[in-house]
Write a protein that holds these residues in place. Sequence first.
Motif, short mmCIF file in Angstrom:
data_model
loop_
_atom_site.label_atom_id
_atom_site.label_comp_id
_atom_site.label_asym_id
_atom_site.label_seq_id
_atom_site.Cartn_x
_atom_site.Cartn_y
_atom_site.Cartn_z
N LEU A 51 0.79 -1.26 -0.05
CA LEU A 51 0.05 -0.22 -0.11
C LEU A 51 0.91 1.28 0.16
O LEU A 51 0.59 2.51 -0.59
N GLU A 52 2.20 1.21 0.80
CA GLU A 52 2.88 2.16 0.63
C GLU A 52 3.25 2.52 -0.73
O GLU A 52 3.38 3.90 -1.29
N SER A 53 3.65 1.54 -1.31
CA SER A 53 3.95 1.53 -3.04
C SER A 53 3.11 2.18 -3.80
O SER A 53 3.23 3.03 -4.54
N VAL A 54 1.77 1.73 -3.56
CA VAL A 54 0.68 2.54 -4.44
C VAL A 54 0.50 3.86 -4.03
O VAL A 54 0.30 4.76 -4.99
N ALA A 55 0.77 4.03 -2.95
CA ALA A 55 0.35 5.67 -2.35
C ALA A 55 1.57 6.56 -3.07
O ALA A 55 1.23 7.50 -3.50
N ARG A 56 2.87 5.92 -3.15
CA ARG A 56 4.12 6.61 -3.76
C ARG A 56 3.67 6.91 -5.40
O ARG A 56 3.83 7.96 -5.69
N THR A 57 3.19 5.80 -5.78
CA THR A 57 2.82 6.01 -7.35
C THR A 57 1.87 6.72 -7.55
O THR A 57 1.83 7.63 -8.34
N LYS A 58 0.88 7.14 -6.56
CA LYS A 58 -0.28 7.89 -6.74
C LYS A 58 0.31 9.36 -6.49
O LYS A 58 -0.34 10.34 -7.39
N LEU A 59 1.16 9.58 -5.61
CA LEU A 59 1.71 11.02 -5.70
C LEU A 59 2.36 11.21 -6.91
O LEU A 59 2.34 12.49 -7.46
N VAL A 60 3.44 10.22 -7.26
CA VAL A 60 4.09 10.68 -8.82
C VAL A 60 3.03 10.91 -9.86
O VAL A 60 3.23 11.92 -10.50
N GLU A 61 2.02 10.03 -9.96
CA GLU A 61 1.16 10.39 -11.04
C GLU A 61 0.19 11.53 -10.77
O GLU A 61 -0.29 12.10 -11.71
N SER A 62 0.21 12.08 -9.55
CA SER A 62 -0.59 13.30 -9.59
C SER A 62 0.14 14.55 -9.85
O SER A 62 -0.60 15.67 -10.11
N GLN A 63 1.30 14.41 -10.41
CA GLN A 63 1.90 15.74 -10.84
C GLN A 63 1.56 16.31 -11.94
O GLN A 63 1.04 15.39 -12.99
N GLY A 64 1.21 17.66 -11.97
CA GLY A 64 0.45 18.19 -13.14
C GLY A 64 -1.11 17.81 -13.25
O GLY A 64 -1.75 18.55 -14.11
N LYS A 65 -1.54 17.28 -12.20
CA LYS A 65 -3.20 17.29 -12.24
C LYS A 65 -3.79 18.27 -11.66
O LYS A 65 -3.16 19.09 -10.88
N ASP A 66 -4.98 18.75 -12.18
CA ASP A 66 -5.72 20.02 -11.41
C ASP A 66 -6.33 19.78 -10.02
O ASP A 66 -6.47 18.53 -9.78
N VAL A 67 -6.73 20.83 -9.57
CA VAL A 67 -7.35 20.74 -8.13
C VAL A 67 -8.45 19.76 -8.28
O VAL A 67 -8.66 18.84 -7.36
N SER A 68 -9.32 19.72 -9.23
CA SER A 68 -10.47 19.02 -9.10
C SER A 68 -10.09 17.55 -9.32
O SER A 68 -10.96 16.60 -8.55
N THR A 69 -9.09 17.13 -10.13
CA THR A 69 -8.73 15.61 -10.26
C THR A 69 -7.86 15.21 -8.98
O THR A 69 -8.55 14.29 -8.51
N LEU A 70 -7.20 16.21 -8.31
CA LEU A 70 -6.60 15.59 -7.11
C LEU A 70 -7.70 15.36 -5.79
O LEU A 70 -7.52 14.56 -5.25
N GLU A 71 -8.57 16.28 -5.91
CA GLU A 71 -9.79 16.11 -4.82
C GLU A 71 -10.49 15.07 -5.35
O GLU A 71 -10.91 14.17 -4.19
N LYS A 72 -10.79 14.47 -6.42
CA LYS A 72 -11.36 13.03 -6.51
C LYS A 72 -10.68 12.02 -6.00
O LYS A 72 -11.22 11.02 -5.85
N ASP A 73 -9.19 12.00 -6.04
CA ASP A 73 -8.31 11.17 -5.85
C ASP A 73 -8.36 11.06 -4.22
O ASP A 73 -8.27 9.92 -3.55
#
Length: 155
Positions: A51-73
């Motif tokens: 799960l820590e690995s999944v969270a790190r991956t999600k953080l990396v994938e969040s780069q460049g996402k807008d606020v509404s997309t981040l909030e959905k996550d």
Amino acid sequence: MTYLERITYLTGRFLEVFQYTLFNAYRLATFFDGIKHLSPQTNTEENIEALESVARTKLVESQGKDVSTLEKDLLGHGLSVKDEKELHALLLKRNYIVSYFFLNTASDLAKEDPRIYENTIDELQEYVDRAIDLNTRISNAFDRILERDYRHFGK
């Protein structure tokens, strides 16, 4: 430290602390949702590591996402209503700092008026303090979920 050095420092400090806040929010959301998919036969440490690995991956994938997309996550996945509102506000502040802050304040800062510098420093210090407080609350919520939901698996 000069006024401009302090402003530069606080800008970087806010972005640094908020990056940790965002990571902890992804950790909280990942673990909050992850409990539904865990197998009691799997070792607890393996579950946590995955799960820590999944969270790190999600953080990396969040780069460049807008606020509404981040909030959905992130929203609706373990954060309190108060923390969701604060995360939303700080996401907007982060975008402002990254995109417009220096453009919006350049002409005022060029006047070299100590009051303008002090107001800008106070504003940035407030953002830093809010990010630290939110990060602490999210970290504590994560610790509670980890202790409550994950320590009993694989024993």
